[in-house]
Scaffold this active site. Structure first.
Site, PDB file in Angstrom:
ATOM      1  N   CYS A  10       0.788  -1.242   0.000  1.00  0.00           N
ATOM      2  CA  CYS A  10       0.000   0.000   0.000  1.00  0.00           C
ATOM      3  C   CYS A  10       0.823   1.297   0.000  1.00  0.00           C
ATOM      4  CB  CYS A  10      -1.009  -0.001   1.144  1.00  0.00           C
ATOM      5  SG  CYS A  10      -0.620  -0.995   2.567  1.00  0.00           S
ATOM      6  N   ARG A  25       6.729 -11.410   5.339  1.00  0.00           N
ATOM      7  CA  ARG A  25       6.364 -11.216   6.740  1.00  0.00           C
ATOM      8  C   ARG A  25       6.982 -12.335   7.565  1.00  0.00           C
ATOM      9  NH1 ARG A  25      -0.097  -9.850   5.754  1.00  0.00           N
ATOM     10  NH2 ARG A  25       0.276  -8.197   4.215  1.00  0.00           N
ATOM     11  N   GLN A  83       0.557 -11.205  -3.087  1.00  0.00           N
ATOM     12  CA  GLN A  83      -0.828 -10.766  -2.919  1.00  0.00           C
ATOM     13  C   GLN A  83      -1.387 -10.259  -4.248  1.00  0.00           C
ATOM     14  OE1 GLN A  83      -0.234  -7.819   0.318  1.00  0.00           O
ATOM     15  NE2 GLN A  83      -1.785  -8.986   1.412  1.00  0.00           N
ATOM     16  N   ASP A 117      -3.079  -7.701  -4.885  1.00  0.00           N
ATOM     17  CA  ASP A 117      -3.401  -6.493  -4.144  1.00  0.00           C
ATOM     18  C   ASP A 117      -4.060  -5.447  -5.038  1.00  0.00           C
ATOM     19  OD1 ASP A 117      -3.417  -5.285  -1.730  1.00  0.00           O
ATOM     20  OD2 ASP A 117      -1.250  -5.093  -1.535  1.00  0.00           O
ATOM     21  N   HIS A 149      -5.648  -1.110  -4.639  1.00  0.00           N
ATOM     22  CA  HIS A 149      -6.043   0.033  -3.822  1.00  0.00           C
ATOM     23  C   HIS A 149      -6.907   0.951  -4.662  1.00  0.00           C
ATOM     24  CE1 HIS A 149      -2.376  -1.510  -1.872  1.00  0.00           C
ATOM     25  NE2 HIS A 149      -3.078  -1.281  -0.780  1.00  0.00           N
ATOM     26  N   LYS A 166     -12.938  -3.877   8.047  1.00  0.00           N
ATOM     27  CA  LYS A 166     -12.887  -4.563   6.763  1.00  0.00           C
ATOM     28  C   LYS A 166     -14.012  -5.567   6.624  1.00  0.00           C
ATOM     29  CE  LYS A 166      -9.639  -8.074   8.498  1.00  0.00           C
ATOM     30  NZ  LYS A 166      -8.505  -8.946   8.175  1.00  0.00           N
ATOM     31  N   HIS A 187      -8.363  -0.862   0.584  1.00  0.00           N
ATOM     32  CA  HIS A 187      -7.403  -1.926   0.312  1.00  0.00           C
ATOM     33  C   HIS A 187      -8.213  -3.162  -0.069  1.00  0.00           C
ATOM     34  CE1 HIS A 187      -4.094   0.085   2.726  1.00  0.00           C
ATOM     35  NE2 HIS A 187      -5.171   0.695   3.182  1.00  0.00           N
TER      36      HIS A 187
END
Length: 582
Positions: free
Chosen positions: A275, A304, A322, A324, A326, A406, A452
């Site tokens: 992000c 991670r 991911q 991902d 945004h 979320k 997100h």
């Protein structure tokens, strides 16, 4: 709607079974040090420090001892005792004394006895051991005391218990099916990925077959995202420490970030999330309300630090990609954008053959940034969108990200298991932290809203789900080898080679098995590889210009023309069918 708890009576019986397990183990293994033994969603466990390492052959012996204790119908007797009494009772039990030390002063301390066994416990328990009707010990595992890798490794015994033997038998049959579908077990047969010890825990190398599947998934993913109005970004794998300070990750997420590396005297971190990079690109120029919404996505690999004790095949890793995205939009656009993301999520999952989901609204966690008012307003928006669409959802109290509430979409697989995959996160914090603005119709600067969003969650977890859902028999459009061409002997190779080239020219993934093996061995290998379509080529097929088709479902078709075969393959791919139909 609140999360549905485990049936309290069942949980109480399972917790009681954990005590009986500890009673049996201490009787069989003098000198045992007791850890903890809670009930869990699937049964119960108890952690022990034992004089020797347990082996699977020990489980029937422990189970038999448990059966003796159950048969005695011993009462579970609760006693409230002083701290000094507990210290005396558990003088030789260091883990129990540590649990005792963590209990607040002034709080009632209770122990439970069944026969000559005593445990430090809040309870509750069933009245007598005979109320534990049907139980089974399942496995032995290692578990660090309190989940801390720096603490002693204990031995954990898992078990389960049910009100009736019929329910227990049904559950054990389901476990057999789960074991057969375990992606780690299937990987040994299908050769999809590797986890070399030399590489490090939680890091995956994908082989050619997995590479084919991943390429197919990514091509579909990119095409669908372009069609849905997204643009694709690419961002680096590392960023300066100041970036992660601004984002709040160092303050709220540092425990699972990798250690910094010194570059030119500054700390850099491998990214745990994508992000901040997308935000920086947003800020690289002035944005107008006419530009919004901006939908940017990325197949970004993040890292991670997960504790080694929780790493599990593809399901819990340290490096993962991911899918991902945004979305930056005006406040007025927020509801329609979230509604569209939910629709898009359903579409993607249905394409992969998943049609059963459960939605959750995850609220403010204990460790969070932003005011209570901001969190409440954001949660209200998410709730309003789901209510407007008539969607049923549950509340996941405290399950939100540190920067906002979320919506989580959990999909159910072929065995009815829920998998946490899609997440749609409302973020009012990062736009403020990075001072993001757009110029409104009034010529003034305004703060954009940010969403997100990850649909598949991560490639690794999604791939693990895909393997287990289909038991390795991937749908025709995804399978790394869609067609196996199997010539009976060398004189059939020319015809088989021409057919292979024709199918490849039509866009199919084809394997020509030209090994000097019997046709039965070739067929067996193709079946082990779970290839959807096998074409057997012999004299009759060459004479008639046809093929004999064997499907992995067991169906056989003779005298199929190449044209008819292509029609069937085209239909299976177009309809995203699990199996070929001719």
């Amino acid at each position: 709607m609140a999360n549905e708890p485990i049936d309290q009576q069942l949980a109480m019986m399972r917790h009681s079974a954990a005590h009986v397990l500890a009673h049996a183990v201490t009787a069989l293994f003098p000198g045992t040090k007791l850890g903890i033994g809670p009930s869990i969603e699937t049964g119960f466990y108890y952690d022990f420090e034992l004089p020797r390492a347990l082996v699977p052959e020990d489980l029937p012996l422990i189970e038999a001892k448990m059966a003796e204790i159950v048969k005695q119908n011993l009462p579970f007797v609760k006693e409230t005792v002083s701290r000094a009494e507990v210290e005396k009772i558990f003088a030789g039990q260091p883990y129990k004394l540590e649990v005792l030390a963590d209990l607040p002063e002034g709080e009632d301390i209770t122990i439970y006895r069944d026969g000559d066994f005593v445990d430090l416990c809040r309870g509750p328990h069933v009245s007598h051991t005979a109320r534990i009707k049907a139980f089974k010990l399942l496995s032995i595992a290692g578990a660090y005391w309190r989940g801390d890798e720096k603490r002693p490794m204990l031995q954990r015994i898992y078990g389960t218990a049910f009100p009736t033997k019929a329910e227990l038998e049904e559950y054990l049959k389901k476990l057999e099916e789960l074991e057969a579908r375990d992606h780690r077990k299937l990987n040994k047969q299908l050769d999809l990925f590797a986890t070399p010890e030399e590489l490090g825990g939680g890091l995956i190398i994908y082989g050619p077959k997995a590479g084919r599947i991943r390429t197919t998934v990514e091509e579909f993913w990119r095409r669908e995202h372009y069609d849905a109005g997204y643009e694709i970004l690419y961002s680096p794998h590392i960023g300066r420490g100041t970036l992660w300070e601004t984002s709040g990750h160092l303050a709220n997420y540092k425990d699972i970030m990798y250690s910094p590396m010194d570059i030119d005297g500054q700390d850099y971190y491998v990214k745990p999330m994508n992000c901040p990079f997308h935000i920086l690109y947003y800020k690289s120029q002035t944005r107008s309300y006419r530009d919004l919404p901006l939908r940017w996505c990325e197949l970004g690999t993040v890292y991670r630090y997960e504790r080694s004790g929780v790493l599990t095949g593809l399901l819990r890793v340290r490096g993962f990609t991911q899918d991902d995205a945004h979305i930056f939009c005006t406040p007025e656009q927020m509801e329609s954008e979230i509604a569209e993301v939910i629709r898009f999520s359903f579409h993607i999952w249905q394409t992969f053959g998943f049609k059963d989901y459960q939605l959750y609204l995850a609220t403010r966690p204990e460790k969070a940034i932003g005011t209570e008012e901001q969190w409440q307003k954001a949660a209200d928006v998410l709730r309003k969108v789901m209510d407007a669409q008539g969607l049923k959802y549950k509340i996941d109290e405290g399950g939100g990200a540190f920067y906002g509430p979320k919506i989580d979409l959990k999909v159910k697989d072929a065995l009815g298991r829920e998998w946490q995959m899609t997440t749609i996160q409302f973020d009012f914090n990062l736009p403020e932290r990075f001072n993001m603005v757009y110029v409104g119709a009034d010529g003034q600067e305004h703060r954009p809203y940010m969403v997100h969003r990850a649909l598949l969650g991560s490639w690794e977890r999604f791939f693990g789900l895909l393997i287990e859902h289909y038991a390795g028999a991937f749908p025709v459009w995804l399978h790394p080898v869609q067609v196996a061409v199997l010539p009976i002997s060398d004189r059939h190779l020319e015809y088989a080679g021409n057919l292979t080239r024709e199918l490849k020219a039509a866009g199919y993934r084809v394997n020509l098995d030209d090994r000097s093996e019997t046709i039965n061995q070739k067929i067996r290998q193709a079946q082990l590889d779970k290839i959807p379509c096998m074409l057997v080529i012999g004299d009759k097929e060459i004479e008639s210009g046809t093929v004999s088709v064997r499907l992995r479902t067991g169906e056989q078709k003779f005298g199929v023309t190449p044209g008819k075969l292509l029609e069937g393959l085209n239909a299976a791919v177009r309809e995203r069918a699990t199996n070929l139909a001719l």
